[in-house]
Write a protein that holds these residues in place. Structure first.
Motif, mmCIF file in Angstrom:
data_model
loop_
_atom_site.group_PDB
_atom_site.id
_atom_site.type_symbol
_atom_site.label_atom_id
_atom_site.label_comp_id
_atom_site.label_asym_id
_atom_site.label_seq_id
_atom_site.Cartn_x
_atom_site.Cartn_y
_atom_site.Cartn_z
ATOM 1 N N ALA A 1 0.840 -1.203 0.000
ATOM 2 C CA ALA A 1 0.000 0.000 0.000
ATOM 3 C C ALA A 1 0.876 1.255 0.000
ATOM 4 O O ALA A 1 0.586 2.225 -0.705
ATOM 5 C CB ALA A 1 -0.924 0.000 1.204
ATOM 6 N N SER B 1 -5.378 2.845 -0.803
ATOM 7 C CA SER B 1 -4.206 2.055 -1.179
ATOM 8 C C SER B 1 -4.198 0.696 -0.481
ATOM 9 O O SER B 1 -3.795 -0.302 -1.080
ATOM 10 C CB SER B 1 -2.912 2.816 -0.891
ATOM 11 O OG SER B 1 -2.769 3.063 0.482
ATOM 12 N N VAL B 2 -4.662 0.638 0.755
ATOM 13 C CA VAL B 2 -4.746 -0.660 1.448
ATOM 14 C C VAL B 2 -5.780 -1.548 0.761
ATOM 15 O O VAL B 2 -5.548 -2.752 0.583
ATOM 16 C CB VAL B 2 -5.062 -0.474 2.947
ATOM 17 C CG1 VAL B 2 -5.413 -1.796 3.604
ATOM 18 C CG2 VAL B 2 -3.888 0.163 3.669
ATOM 19 N N SER C 1 -4.235 -2.897 -2.318
ATOM 20 C CA SER C 1 -3.190 -3.838 -1.922
ATOM 21 C C SER C 1 -3.775 -5.177 -1.460
ATOM 22 O O SER C 1 -3.274 -6.241 -1.826
ATOM 23 C CB SER C 1 -2.345 -3.218 -0.813
ATOM 24 O OG SER C 1 -1.396 -4.124 -0.349
#
Length: 117
Positions: A78, A106-107, A110
């Protein structure tokens, strides 16, 4: 099973060191860019909130780790995504108004790449 083993299984998972490292790094980046808001042009995006969230970056990452059930490597990936994003969008700097939304985005990406089956 002994009482000690039983209570050990009920304890919340320990937060990996990568969470503390990333939260410290992202917090410093956001604070640095907050200082530059007056001097450098920055673009407003859909990631910007009207005010900075009250939860700290570290508490936010720990909460994501606790409830999202993703591996520590997801947080590293991430961060790589965030770094690449910032390199491609230099006018959209990470600051206290967007850091939380950028983190969760972003997590999520990811986790989809790393842990989703």
């Amino acid at each position: 099973m002994s009482e000690q083993q039983h209570t050990a299984n009920l304890d919340p998972p320990t937060v990996p060191n990568v969470i503390a490292f990333l939260s410290s790094l992202l917090q410093r980046v956001a604070e640095s860019n907050d200082l530059g808001l007056r001097f450098r042009p920055q673009r407003i995006s859909a990631f910007h909130g009207l005010s900075p969230p009250t939860i700290s970056v570290q508490s936010y990452l720990e909460r994501i780790f606790k409830y999202a059930n993703c591996s520590p490597s997801c947080f590293v990936v991430a961060y790589v995504y965030l770094d690449r994003f910032v390199q491609r969008q230099p006018l959209l700097a990470i600051n206290s108004f967007n850091v939380h939304r950028l983190i969760i985005s972003s997590v999520l990406v990811s986790v989809k790449f790393m842990d989703d089956m």
